[in-house]
Scaffold this motif. Structure first.
Motif, PDB file in Angstrom:
ATOM      1  N   GLN A 166      46.162 156.036  24.133  1.00  0.00           N
ATOM      2  CA  GLN A 166      46.977 156.987  24.575  1.00  0.00           C
ATOM      3  C   GLN A 166      48.272 156.136  25.141  1.00  0.00           C
ATOM      4  OE1 GLN A 166      46.329 158.809  28.427  1.00  0.00           O
ATOM      5  NE2 GLN A 166      44.036 157.468  28.372  1.00  0.00           N
ATOM      6  N   ARG A 188      44.866 156.877  36.696  1.00  0.00           N
ATOM      7  CA  ARG A 188      45.391 157.795  36.041  1.00  0.00           C
ATOM      8  C   ARG A 188      45.105 157.495  34.421  1.00  0.00           C
ATOM      9  NH1 ARG A 188      49.735 156.914  39.806  1.00  0.00           N
ATOM     10  NH2 ARG A 188      49.932 158.616  41.281  1.00  0.00           N
ATOM     11  N   ALA A 212      43.469 160.587  32.100  1.00  0.00           N
ATOM     12  CA  ALA A 212      44.237 161.199  31.012  1.00  0.00           C
ATOM     13  C   ALA A 212      43.380 160.906  29.876  1.00  0.00           C
ATOM     14  CB  ALA A 212      45.455 160.387  30.842  1.00  0.00           C
TER      15      ALA A 212
END
Length: 260
Positions: free
Chosen positions: A77, A236, A240
């Motif tokens: 990602q 984070r 995610a």
């Protein structure tokens, strides 16, 4: 005579029963697989991409799966420029172990597996404390991207840019870089029972610093892992990744429901 015939009939019946009711020896049970070829195919299909890559590179027994899985899912990602190489450092291992792994994802190869030092205030043999603060002399966890090389006080070195705000984004101001060090060697382990420690940098053996740095420089991803609840709760990137995997599981379940 009649009694003799009855005895013979009874004896034959017992023999026939014994033949057809023969059991396996104690402790041995024949188990037949109930998994159909279709179920086996679905099991293979449903394995995650991280699992497939992990097995393809034959990392079992070398790199623990959890740090690889976190690294790989983050890699999927993050906007990493150089996607061919990732590096994983597993600080859950003692400094006497080879806990840096440089992995060629494109060609499915483990390129380097090396000892690596942690920060002096992170712990002795094990790194247990981590910080993003200047002057802490502790290692930082999380996702980084490599940048340029330079010749500095520790010789040939590699700039690291921390990608996680509040966790490792002070890496550049702190001058946390990859470099070679004399205190990162097997001879130091033999003499002291652990590696020497840095001011927060992931330091490498002198003889491996240059080849490793030249392999991972210019935009590859580095993930530094430890079994640290604070990092797991605040990253984070990890959150995610979990959301991405949960969405994929929902999509796959929806597809299976449509098919079946």
């Amino acid at each position: 005579m009649r009694n003799l015939i009855l005895v013979l009939v009874f004896t034959c019946a017992i023999g026939i029963y014994g033949i057809y009711s023969k059991t396996e020896p104690a402790g041995i049970t024949e188990t037949k697989s109930t998994t159909t070829p279709v179920a086996q195919a679905l099991s293979i299909k449903d394995s995650t991409e991280a699992q497939k890559v992990y097995h393809a590179i034959n990392l079992e027994g070398k790199l623990n799966y959890e740090p690889f899985e976190m690294a790989y899912n983050g890699y999927l990602q993050l906007p990493i420029r150089n996607k061919d190489i990732i590096t994983v450092i597993d600080f859950s291992l003692p400094s006497t172990d080879k806990r840096m792994f440089v992995i060629d994802l494109k060609n499915k190869k483990l390129l380097f597996n090396s000892i690596v030092s942690h920060g002096k205030n992170s712990g002795e043999k094990y790194a247990t404390s981590f910080s993003n603060k200047n002057g802490s002399y502790q290692s930082s966890l999380g996702f980084f991207v490599t940048e340029n090389t330079y010749q500095g006080g520790n010789g040939f070195s590699l700039v690291l840019n921390g990608l996680e705000k509040g966790i490792n984004d002070q890496a550049k101001p702190r001058a946390v870089v990859i470099h070679g060090a004399d205190y990162c060697s097997q001879s130091v382990i033999n003499a002291t029972g652990r590696l020497g420690r840095s001011y927060g940098c992931p330091a490498l053996p002198r003889e491996l610093a240059k080849p490793i740095i030249n392999t991972i420089k210019d935009g590859t991803m580095l993930f530094i892992y430890a079994q640290n609840k604070t990092y797991f709760a605040t990253s984070r990137v990890l959150k995610a990744s979990q959301s991405m995997l949960a969405q994929k599981d929902n999509d796959d379940e929806s597809i299976h429901q449509q098919v079946y």
